[in-house]
Write a protein that holds these residues in place. Structure first.
Motif, PDB file in Angstrom:
ATOM      1  N   LYS A 168      62.928  31.273 -10.562  1.00 61.24           N
ATOM      2  CA  LYS A 168      62.938  32.699 -10.187  1.00 61.24           C
ATOM      3  C   LYS A 168      63.575  32.863  -8.804  1.00 61.24           C
ATOM      4  O   LYS A 168      64.463  33.683  -8.603  1.00 61.24           O
ATOM      5  CB  LYS A 168      61.494  33.238 -10.185  1.00 61.24           C
ATOM      6  N   LYS A 224      44.900  37.550  -7.508  1.00 62.55           N
ATOM      7  CA  LYS A 224      43.827  37.770  -6.528  1.00 62.55           C
ATOM      8  C   LYS A 224      42.657  36.823  -6.789  1.00 62.55           C
ATOM      9  O   LYS A 224      42.073  36.270  -5.856  1.00 62.55           O
ATOM     10  CB  LYS A 224      43.370  39.225  -6.588  1.00 62.55           C
ATOM     11  N   ARG A 284      54.152  41.931  -0.766  1.00 61.91           N
ATOM     12  CA  ARG A 284      53.207  43.033  -0.978  1.00 61.91           C
ATOM     13  C   ARG A 284      51.840  42.478  -1.391  1.00 61.91           C
ATOM     14  O   ARG A 284      50.800  42.913  -0.924  1.00 61.91           O
ATOM     15  CB  ARG A 284      53.741  43.964  -2.076  1.00 61.91           C
TER      16      ARG A 284
END
Ligand SMILES: CC(C)(COP(=O)(O)OP(=O)(O)OC[C@H]1O[C@@H](n2cnc3c(N)ncnc32)[C@H](O)[C@@H]1OP(=O)(O)O)[C@@H](O)C(=O)NCCC(=O)NCCS
Length: 157
Positions: free
Chosen positions: A26, A108, A139
């Motif tokens: 990626k 998370k 972010r």
């Protein structure tokens, strides 16, 4: 969606490497053509993941949904720079959740488990490096209370 988070064992090594290679691909395609896509499964890369899984100063977590590993997080403890009044830091070195499972809180969950590991090791500061162009990851880290510290700039002659 809740995943089960567990410590990776040596049996998970290949799967963790496969996910790491997805991360490399990626980043290579989107912003860093200098990344060596052969590193993950190289002798050095394999040793790095083995050490992180097996040694006390390493932490590899995997996220499981319906018996499949859908994400991982790898980190470890390092000496801080000698010019700082800080003996050790933990570093979140690489993490990825499969695209289909993103934005469901699994990143998370992995991160929170990593923080528990840091607490168990009595490490107060946790750092992460991200490609400057990886806005999504940045972010994510900021949303999880990381604050900007250094900014590395490069110049091509
Ligand atoms: C970063 C990553 C591990 C987060 O995992 P996740 O399971 O999606 O994380 P969560 O669901 O807990 O949090 C998602 C939040 O992260 C941020 N985020 C992560 N990736 C994002 C992206 N590509 N675009 C926009 N926001 C992104 C957003 O704030 C998002 O919140 P939202 O879903 O409400 O928009 C995952 O996005 C990923 O695998 N990214 C690709 C690999 C990568 O960049 N890894 C980090 C570099 S080491």
């Amino acid at each position: 969606m809740k995943a089960t988070i567990k410590d990776a064992t040596i049996d998970d090594l290949q799967k963790v490497q496969e996910l790491n290679l997805k991360l490399f691909k990626k980043e290579y395609e989107e912003y860093d053509p200098l990344l060596n896509l052969n590193w993950t499964f190289s002798k050095e890369g394999t040793q790095y993941f083995k050490d992180r899984i097996l040694k006390d100063d390493g932490c590899v977590l995997v996220a499981i949904v319906e018996k499949e590993i859908v994400g991982y997080l790898c980190g470890g403890i390092k000496k801080a720079e000698s010019y700082r009044n800080l003996p050790i830091v933990a570093e979140l070195e690489n993490t990825l959740v499969l695209e289909k499972f993103r934005s469901k809180g699994i990143g998370k969950q992995l991160f929170e488990e990593f923080i528990k590991w840091c607490e168990s090791k009595k490490v107060g500061k946790v750092r992460v490096e991200a490609s400057a162009q990886n806005e999504g990851a940045i972010r994510f880290y900021r949303a999880n209370n990381f604050k900007d510290y250094t900014l590395v700039l490069e110049y091509d002659r």
